[in-house]
Design an enzyme around this catalytic site. Structure first.
Site, PDB file in Angstrom:
ATOM      1  N   ILE B 241       0.809  -1.226   0.000  1.00 48.72           N
ATOM      2  CA  ILE B 241       0.000   0.000   0.000  1.00 48.72           C
ATOM      3  C   ILE B 241       0.839   1.271   0.000  1.00 48.72           C
ATOM      4  O   ILE B 241       0.302   2.368   0.128  1.00 48.72           O
ATOM      5  CB  ILE B 241      -1.001   0.041   1.172  1.00 48.72           C
ATOM      6  CG1 ILE B 241      -0.268   0.020   2.515  1.00 48.72           C
ATOM      7  CG2 ILE B 241      -2.005  -1.097   1.075  1.00 48.72           C
ATOM      8  CD1 ILE B 241      -1.174   0.320   3.680  1.00 48.72           C
ATOM      9  N   ILE B 242       2.153   1.133  -0.186  1.00 51.49           N
ATOM     10  CA  ILE B 242       2.975   2.348  -0.208  1.00 51.49           C
ATOM     11  C   ILE B 242       2.516   3.280  -1.304  1.00 51.49           C
ATOM     12  O   ILE B 242       2.276   4.459  -1.085  1.00 51.49           O
ATOM     13  CB  ILE B 242       4.468   1.994  -0.436  1.00 51.49           C
ATOM     14  CG1 ILE B 242       5.069   1.524   0.878  1.00 51.49           C
ATOM     15  CG2 ILE B 242       5.224   3.214  -0.978  1.00 51.49           C
ATOM     16  CD1 ILE B 242       6.547   1.215   0.782  1.00 51.49           C
ATOM     17  N   GLU B 243       2.363   2.718  -2.482  1.00 47.34           N
ATOM     18  CA  GLU B 243       1.947   3.589  -3.561  1.00 47.34           C
ATOM     19  C   GLU B 243       0.433   3.508  -3.672  1.00 47.34           C
ATOM     20  O   GLU B 243      -0.115   2.872  -4.570  1.00 47.34           O
ATOM     21  CB  GLU B 243       2.627   3.198  -4.869  1.00 47.34           C
ATOM     22  CG  GLU B 243       2.531   4.331  -5.874  1.00 47.34           C
ATOM     23  CD  GLU B 243       3.542   4.211  -6.990  1.00 47.34           C
ATOM     24  OE1 GLU B 243       4.402   5.078  -7.093  1.00 47.34           O
ATOM     25  OE2 GLU B 243       3.462   3.239  -7.752  1.00 47.34           O
ATOM     26  N   ARG B 244      -0.228   4.170  -2.721  1.00 47.67           N
ATOM     27  CA  ARG B 244      -1.685   4.088  -2.670  1.00 47.67           C
ATOM     28  C   ARG B 244      -2.303   4.697  -3.906  1.00 47.67           C
ATOM     29  O   ARG B 244      -3.378   4.339  -4.327  1.00 47.67           O
ATOM     30  CB  ARG B 244      -2.217   4.835  -1.437  1.00 47.67           C
ATOM     31  CG  ARG B 244      -2.115   4.062  -0.180  1.00 47.67           C
ATOM     32  CD  ARG B 244      -2.992   2.826  -0.222  1.00 47.67           C
ATOM     33  NE  ARG B 244      -4.392   3.158  -0.188  1.00 47.67           N
ATOM     34  CZ  ARG B 244      -5.080   3.379   0.910  1.00 47.67           C
ATOM     35  NH1 ARG B 244      -4.505   3.282   2.077  1.00 47.67           N
ATOM     36  NH2 ARG B 244      -6.357   3.666   0.864  1.00 47.67           N
ATOM     37  N   TYR B 245      -1.623   5.641  -4.494  1.00 46.80           N
ATOM     38  CA  TYR B 245      -2.249   6.310  -5.603  1.00 46.80           C
ATOM     39  C   TYR B 245      -1.257   6.685  -6.673  1.00 46.80           C
ATOM     40  O   TYR B 245      -0.211   7.229  -6.398  1.00 46.80           O
ATOM     41  CB  TYR B 245      -3.027   7.547  -5.135  1.00 46.80           C
ATOM     42  CG  TYR B 245      -4.335   7.543  -5.838  1.00 46.80           C
ATOM     43  CD1 TYR B 245      -4.565   8.426  -6.876  1.00 46.80           C
ATOM     44  CD2 TYR B 245      -5.272   6.572  -5.554  1.00 46.80           C
ATOM     45  CE1 TYR B 245      -5.732   8.365  -7.590  1.00 46.80           C
ATOM     46  CE2 TYR B 245      -6.436   6.500  -6.257  1.00 46.80           C
ATOM     47  CZ  TYR B 245      -6.669   7.401  -7.274  1.00 46.80           C
ATOM     48  OH  TYR B 245      -7.820   7.310  -7.992  1.00 46.80           O
TER      49      TYR B 245
END
Lengths: 366, 402, 366, 402
Positions: B241-245
Site C-alpha cells: 500500500i505504499i503507492e496508494r495512488y
C-alpha cells in the site's frame, strides 16, 4: 439437442476424440503459432486416411455420403485439441461449393481429391468487413480473375479456391486453381498462425464460373452456413475442453485452505460456462439436423452465435480461473484463447450472424 | 493551486522536451537491451532535472514535495510512452520500503542509484502455490543459530524485471509451526548472490518480463531483515500500500475510445461505416461513459489528496472495471473487423493494437489483484460484508492440507 | 468525481436527505401507485417552502441562483426515498426552457411561480420512439396548437408546458397554458402511477413560440440534457438506497448457518453494484460541473447512461439478494424497481443517450 | 413412434376443440372466482376425455401411460392458456407423493377428486426463515405422548393456491436436538382444520396467488404422517423431484421472440423501424439463439425419456437461462419503446405484455429454485465442484445461531 446420437455417430465421435487427443501436443501447436505457413500436415494426412475428409461427399466421388452431424463430431474433437489443421473446414467449404453449384467436370476434377484429402481447398468470399460483398472488388472478366481476397483461412497452403467475384452481370462464384502463375499469397502474421491465413492476389488468372450458382450471393451464403455449422462444432469442442480444464483446476488448486472451486465466484463462473457449452452444443446439433430444410439458415446462424459466445466466454473464464498460471506461454490456455477468437471471426463475426437471424426471422414472419 | 499549476506547466515543458529522444516513436524498433539503456538514460535525465522521487524526503535523494506534485508529473509523463516500465516497481515499492527499515548511509546510496536508473529492485512475493493467497508462501528462511544468518530456499514466481534487478525484497516462511500469516519474515537480498537463479517466464502474448526466481541455500545476514522475525506479512502489506495512488489510464493501457471511434468510422459494412451500427455505438458509448466516470473518480481522489484526505476504494474500482472493459471492447473490435481481425503484429503495444490489447488483457485481470480479490476488497473493506470462509484460519501452516 | 462538495452543498444534501427521509413512507407511495393522478402534494409544497424549486433560477425571478449540482443533490435525496414528486424535474425543465429561450414576458409570467413551486410545469418533446422528433406531429399554426403528446411525465397535474411542435418553418418550442379549454389529458395506467404521466391533447389551443429557440431541436436537446443530469442524480440516489438495502439485508439474513453476505454470489454481486453506483455518481457530478461548457452534452449523456445502468442494475440485484421477501408488495423494493425503469425511459432510453455520446464524440473528433 | 404420433394427433384434436370454451380469449375479463370455476370445468372435461393423470397408474385414476404421452399432451395444451394453473402444483407434487405413502382407498378418492379439479392440494414447505435453506424451517410438530397425535405450530410462506386448497402436504420440525435436516417429519393436513389460517401475500405486480399459512395448535393423527419420524427432509426432496420433467416455454412464459420482432418492426425512430438498429437486432437474435437451444435441449430430454433414460440438468439450465433472459429482454423492450414504455395494464399477462413480464420476472428468478441455487446444483451435481461451506452442518438445530 434435437437428435440423440446413434451408434455409428457415437463411434465416429469416439474415434475422432481418440485420434486427435493422441496426436495433441501443446508444444507442437506452439510451433505452428511461431512459424507462418506451417500446419499439422501429419494429422491432416491421418484425417484423409480415416476418411474424415470424405464424410460429406457422395460415394461417386469417393465420399462416405454421411451428413453434417458426422463431420461436426470430428470437428468437435479437433476443437477440443486445438489442432493445427484449418483445412478440414476450408476444404469442406470448397468441396460443398462444387458439389452444389459446380459443373460435372469441376466436380470430377476436384471432388475425389478433396474427399481423399490429397488437395486442400478454400473458399474466399469476404472483403473488408463484408462477409458476402454485394459488389466484390475481385473481378472475373472473360474467364480471367484479377484482384485480391484478404485473410483467407488456409489460403497459404491451399491448392484450389472458390471465390466470390464480380462478373459481367454481377457477383459470381468462380473456381480457381491456385497453382497457376499469377496467383500470389502473402501469409499474414496472426494470433493463430496455424490457420495459415493469407491474402490471395490474382493477377489475370484463369478461373471458371460455377454454373449452378446463378445467384452467387445466395450460393455463397449457403456454403457459409454449412461451414459455420461445422466450425460451430469445433467451437463447442474447444469450449468443452476449456470448461473441463477449468473445472479440474478448480478442484485441485487450493487457496485459503480449500480448493478454489469451493469459492462461489469460481464455482458459479464454471457453472455458467457449463450452461454456455450445453446451449451451444444443442444448437450445433439441431442446426446439423436441419440441413436441407427451409429453416436451416436460421438455425445455422443460431448455432454460430451460441458457439461463439461459448468458446469466447469459456476460454476467457478458464484463464481467469487459472490465475497467473493461465496467462503463461507454457500453459496451453492461450492456445484456446487464440483459437476461440480466430474461429469467431473467420466464419463471420457475431454481428453478421445476428443479422442473418433477423433476416431469416423476418422472412419466416411474412 | 497556483503553485501546482506552475509546477505542472514546468513539468510539462520539461517532459515535452524529452519526447523526441525518449518517446514512443523513439523506442520503436529498439532491441530490449537498447530500450533498457534508453530507459536508464531517461531516468538519469529526470534525476538531474529534479523530477525523480518527487514526493520522497530530500535526504533520500527525493525532492521533498507532496504526492500531488508527483501525480501532476506522472499524469503528463504517462502520455508519451517513455521507457519507465523497468523502474516503476523498483521505485514504487521495494526502494521506499527498504528506506523505511534500513539504517542511513547505504540505503541513500541505493536510493539515488535506483532513482538514476543505475540500479533496479524487484519484489519477491508470489509463489507457485501463493498467488492471491500470499500468506500460503513456502519459501523457507532458516536461521543459523551460530551467527544469526538466514538461509533461503524456495521458489518465487511472477517477479517482474527480476532478470534486470540488482536487489530485491523478499518475504519467506521463518516458522511453519504457527498460523500461516504469522510465520513470515521480510528481507532484502542481493540478486547477484550465489544461489539465486532467475528464469524468464514467457506470457501468453510472447512477452517475457516476469520470472521465476530460485533460491538455493542463499545466505543473508540478519542485518538484511526488515521488521521483526514473524512480522513479514505486515511488512508485505505495508509494501503493497505504499503507492496508494498513482496515475491511471481509464482505458487500462488499451487503445483509447478515440481510436475505437476512428476505427469504426473507417470500417464499413455494405457501404456504411460501422459506427452507424447500434451495436458498435452501444459499446463505444458505454465504454466512454465508464471511462469518463473512472477519470472523474481519479480527479476526485487527487483533489482529496490535495485536501489532505486519504483516497479510498478508487484503485480497486479502477482496476476491476477498466481492465475487464478493455478486454471486452478489444474482443469486440477484433470481431467487427471481420476476417482480417486475426492479424497480429508482435511489435505492437497493447495501447496501439486491439489484438495485442485483447491477448494481454487476461494478465491484467489477474496480476496485482485478481478481479475476485478486488471484489472481496470492496465487499469487505468498504461495504463491511463478511470475510470468506477460510478453513486454514488460525491453523499452523504445517498442518494445512496441501 | 471532479469536484469535492463544499460546505454549503453538503448542507443542502444533508437537509434534503433529512426532510425527504422524514417524509418517506412506502405505504404512502403505494397509495400513489394504485391511484392515477395522485402525487405527494404535501412534500411538493415543502420543496417550495425549502426553496428547492428555486435553486436554478436567478434572484430576479425569486430564485437562489445556484447550480445543477445543488439541485442534483436534492434530486439524489428524492431518488433514495422514491418520492411521489415528479414535478421537481418536470418544472425544472419547463423553467429552464423559458429561462434560456423565453421572452421577457414569458419569463415574468411563469418563472416566479415555477421558482416558488406554486405552479407545476412540464416539457413535452417526445413522440412515439423519438425523443426529439424532427417533424413533430403536434402542429403550431398561427398561434394555435393542435395534436397530442404521449406519456408526458407530470402531464396529469401540470399547469403549463413547453412543447416541441411543428410550426410554419419547421420545429418550434411553444409555451402553452394547460388550464385552457381545449386541453385534455388522459392519465395513463403506468407501473409507477405517482409520476402522473398523461397523454396531452390540444384542440386548437393558444400557444406562443419561445422566441429564443430559433433552432428548436437544439434548444429542446439542451433542455433535455439539463433534465437528464438532474434525473441522473435521482437515479443515483435510488441506486445507492437499493445498494444499502441489499448490503444490510445480506448482513442480517442467514441461510445455511451464516449471513447470506458471506456467499460470494451475494457478496460479489453487491460489490459490483457498489461499483455501478460510484461510477454513476462520479459521472453525475462531473456532468453537473460541466454545465455551460462545450462538452456538457457529452458528459450529460455519459451521466445518463451510467445512472440508468446503475439504478436498473442495482434494483434488479437487490431484489434477487432479498429472495422471496423482495418480490412482495409489502416490501418496498418493487417501488425502486418501478421507479428505476420509469426514470430510465422518461428522460430518454439508453439507445438515445448512446447515440448522443457518439454524435458528440464525432463532433469533438472533427 | 407411430403410436406416439397418433396419440399426439388425437390429443391435439381434443385440445383444439376446447379452445373456444377454455382458451386464453375465453378467460379474458373473468373474475377470479369465475376463472377458477372455468378451470374446474376444464379439468372435469379433461378427466372425462381420459387426459388426466396420463402417466399415473390406472388404480389411482390415471391412464397408465408413460411420461412421454403426458409430455406430448402438455406441449399441446400449454399453447392455449387454459386455466390449469390452480391445479398444476396439486397434481404435480402433493397428490403424487401422498399416493406413494398413504394406504389404498381414501387416497384414490382424493386423487380422482384432484384430477377432476374438485379438490386442490398445496405444498407447505417454505417459511420466512427457510427459503433456499429449506432444512432451516421452524414450524414445530410435537407428538402427544398419550395418543401419538401431532400438534403443529408455526408459519409457512409462499404457499401457492393455499387459499383454494382442501389439503396440503407439510414438513415440520419434530426434533430440534439433532442436525437440521434430520429433525424433520412430513405430514398431510386438512387445510380446513381448526387452527389453520391462510392469508394472501400480494406480490410486487399486485398478483396474489401465494399465501402465508399459520398453524396454531393444529392437531393431526399420526396416520397423516408420510414416511418415518425424522425422515421428512428425504420425503420433501422426493416430492420436489417427482415431476422431473414437464413442458417448458423457452420464453419463460414471457412474450415470444416473434412478438419482439413484430414490436421492433412496428416501432420507429427517426422514420426507421427499430429492427434496423443493431442493438435491437443483437438482443432479438441472441435471445432467439438461446431459446432455440433450450428448445433443442428439451427435445433431447423428451427423446431420452422415450429411450428410457432419465433426463439430467435440463431443468436447471432451462430455468436459470430462460427467466433471466426474459427479464433482460423485457427490460430492453420497455426501454426502446421510449416514453410510452411505462404504460402498464394490470389485466395483461406476462405472456402478452413486456411490462408485466418484466415486473413479474424477479419472482421467476427466485421461486422454485433461485438462480444461485441452480448454479450450485449445476456446479455440485453435474460438475462435481465442492459444496459451499455450511457452518451449520451437523450442528443440532437448536444450537445454530439465529
Amino acid at each position: 439437442m434435437s437428435v440423440l446420437l446413434d451408434e455409428a455417430q457415437l463411434q465416429i465421435a469416439d474415434e475422432a476424440q481418440r485420434l486427435v487427443s493422441a496426436h495433441y501436443s501443446g508444444e507442437r501447436l506452439k510451433g505452428y503459432l511461431l512459424e507462418r505457413g506451417a500446419f499439422d500436415r501429419e494429422l491432416w494426412e491421418r484425417f484423409g486416411a480415416q476418411g474424415w475428409t470424405a464424410i460429406c461427399y457422395p460415394e461417386a466421388f469417393g465420399g462416405l455420403d454421411l451428413g453434417l452431424l458426422e463431420l461436426g463430431l470430428v470437428a468437435e474433437a479437433c476443437g477440443g485439441a486445438v489442432t493445427g489443421v484449418a483445412a478440414l473446414t476450408s476444404s469442406f467449404a470448397m468441396g460443398q461449393s462444387l458439389l452444389y453449384f459446380g459443373s460435372e467436370e469441376q466436380k470430377a476434377d476436384w471432388l475425389p481429391q478433396l474427399a481423399a484429402g490429397s488437395v486442400i481447398g478454400v473458399v474466399a468470399f469476404a472483403e473488408g468487413q463484408d462477409m458476402l460483398p454485394r459488389a466484390p472488388r475481385l473481378r472475373l472478366e472473360a474467364g480471367r480473375l484479377s484482384g485480391s481476397k484478404p485473410a483467407v483461412v488456409a489460403g497459404g497452403i491451399a491448392d484450389g479456391a472458390v471465390v466470390l467475384a464480380l462478373g459481367a452481370d454481377g457477383p459470381v462464384l468462380a473456381l480457381v486453381d491456385l497453382s497457376q502463375r499469377g496467383v500470389s499469397r502473402t501469409l499474414l502474421d496472426t494470433f493463430d498462425n496455424s490457420r495459415c491465413t493469407a491474402d490471395l492476389v490474382f493477377d489475370d488468372v484463369e478461373a471458371h464460373e460455377l454454373p449452378g450458382s446463378i445467384d452467387a450471393l445466395a450460393a455463397a451464403r449457403a456454403i457459409l452456413r454449412l461451414q459455420a455449422v461445422i466450425i460451430g462444432f469445433e467451437q463447442v469442442g474447444g469450449a468443452q475442453k476449456m470448461l473441463t480444464t477449468a473445472r479440474d483446476y478448480a478442484l485441485t488448486r487450493r487457496a485459503f485452505g480449500q480448493p478454489i472451486g469451493a469459492f462461489q465466484s469460481v464455482k458459479h463462473r464454471i457453472a455458467e460456462d457449463y450452461v454456455l457449452v450445453e446451449l451451444a452444443r444443442a444448437n450445433a446439433i439441431h442446426a446439423a439436423s436441419r440441413s436441407g430444410e427451409s429453416d436451416f439458415g436460421l438455425y445455422a446462424a443460431a448455432a454460430r452465435i451460441s458457439a461463439t459466445e461459448a468458446y469466447d466466454g469459456v476460454s476467457r473464464d478458464a484463464v481467469q480461473v487459472h490465475g497467473g498460471i493461465g496467462v503463461t506461454w507454457e500453459a496451453d490456455l492461450h492456445l484456446h484463447q487464440r483459437r476461440a477468437r480466430t474461429l469467431a471471426v473467420e466464419a463471420g463475426p457475431l454481428i453478421f450472424w445476428e443479422d442473418e437471424v433477423i433476416t431469416e426471422l423476418q422472412g419466416a414472419a411474412q | 493551486m497556483t503553485d501546482l499549476t506552475a509546477y505542472r506547466s514546468a513539468a510539462r515543458a520539461w517532459i515535452e522536451g524529452k519526447i523526441a529522444e525518449f518517446g514512443r516513436e523513439a523506442r520503436r524498433g529498439l532491441t530490449p537491451a537498447e530500450d533498457l539503456a534508453l530507459g536508464r538514460r531517461y531516468l538519469a535525465a529526470k534525476y538531474e532535472a529534479g523530477y525523480s522521487g518527487i514526493s520522497w524526503p530530500r535526504e533520500n535523494g527525493g525532492q521533498g514535495l507532496s504526492p500531488t506534485e508527483k501525480l501532476a508529473f506522472d499524469r503528463e509523463e504517462i502520455l508519451h510512452g517513455f521507457p519507465t516500465e523497468y523502474f516503476s516497481i523498483s521505485l514504487g515499492m521495494p526502494v521506499p520500503i527498504m528506506l523505511r527499515y534500513l539504517p542511513d548511509g547505504w540505503k541513500q546510496e541505493r536510493a539515488i542509484a535506483a532513482l538514476r536508473g543505475d540500479e533496479i529492485w524487484c519484489q519477491l512475493f508470489s509463489e507457485p502455490a501463493a498467488g492471491s493467497d500470499l500468506a500460503a508462501l513456502r519459501t523457507r528462511a532458516v536461521q543459523d543459530p551460530d551467527n544469526g544468518d538466514w538461509i533461503l530456499n524456495g521458489q518465487k514466481l511472477w517477479t517482474s524485471w527480476a532478470h534486470l534487478a540488482d536487489y530485491g525484497v523478499i518475504v519467506a516462511r521463518s516458522d511453519p509451526n504457527v498460523a500461516k500469516h504469522r510465520g513470515l519474515t521480510y528481507f532484502w537480498v542481493d540478486m547477484k548472490a550465489p544461489g539465486v537463479t532467475v528464469r524468464p517466464v514467457t506470457l501468453a502474448a510472447g512477452d517475457a518480463h516476469v520470472n521465476e526466481v530460485y533460491f538455493d541455500d542463499v545466505r543473508i545476514p540478519d542485518a538484511q531483515r526488515l521488521g521483526p522475525v514473524g512480522g513479514g506479512f505486515g511488512v508485505a502489506m505495508e509494501t503493497l500500500i505504499i503507492e496508494r495512488y498513482s496515475a491511471t489510464d481509464p482505458a487500462a493501457n488499451g487503445p483509447s475510445i478515440a481510436r475505437a471511434l476512428a476505427d469504426a468510422t473507417r470500417m464499413t459494412r455494405d457501404g456504411r461505416p460501422l459506427i452507424e451500427d447500434g451495436r458498435v455505438r452501444e459499446r463505444i458509448a458505454r465504454n466512454f461513459a465508464t471511462q469518463a466516470a473512472l477519470a472523474s473518480i481519479h480527479r476526485r481522489a487527487l483533489l482529496s489528496l490535495e485536501a489532505g484526505t486519504q483516497p479510498g476504494s478508487e484503485g480497486a474500482i479502477h482496476k476491476l472495471v477498466s481492465v475487464r472493459n478493455r478486454q471486452r471492447l478489444s474482443e469486440f473490435m477484433i470481431d467487427i473487423e471481420g476476417v482480417s481481425g486475426v492479424r497480429w503484429n508482435e511489435q505492437a503495444t497493447r495501447k496501439d493494437d486491439w489484438a495485442t490489447s485483447w491477448l494481454t488483457a487476461p494478465t491484467g485481470r489477474i496480476a496485482g489483484g485478481a478481479d475476485e480479490m478486488l471484489l472481496n476488497t470492496i465487499a469487505e473493506r468498504i461495504l463491511g460484508l463478511p470475510q470468506d470462509h477460510r478453513p486454514d484460519k488460525g491453523v499452523p501452516f504445517n498442518e494445512i492440507p496441501g
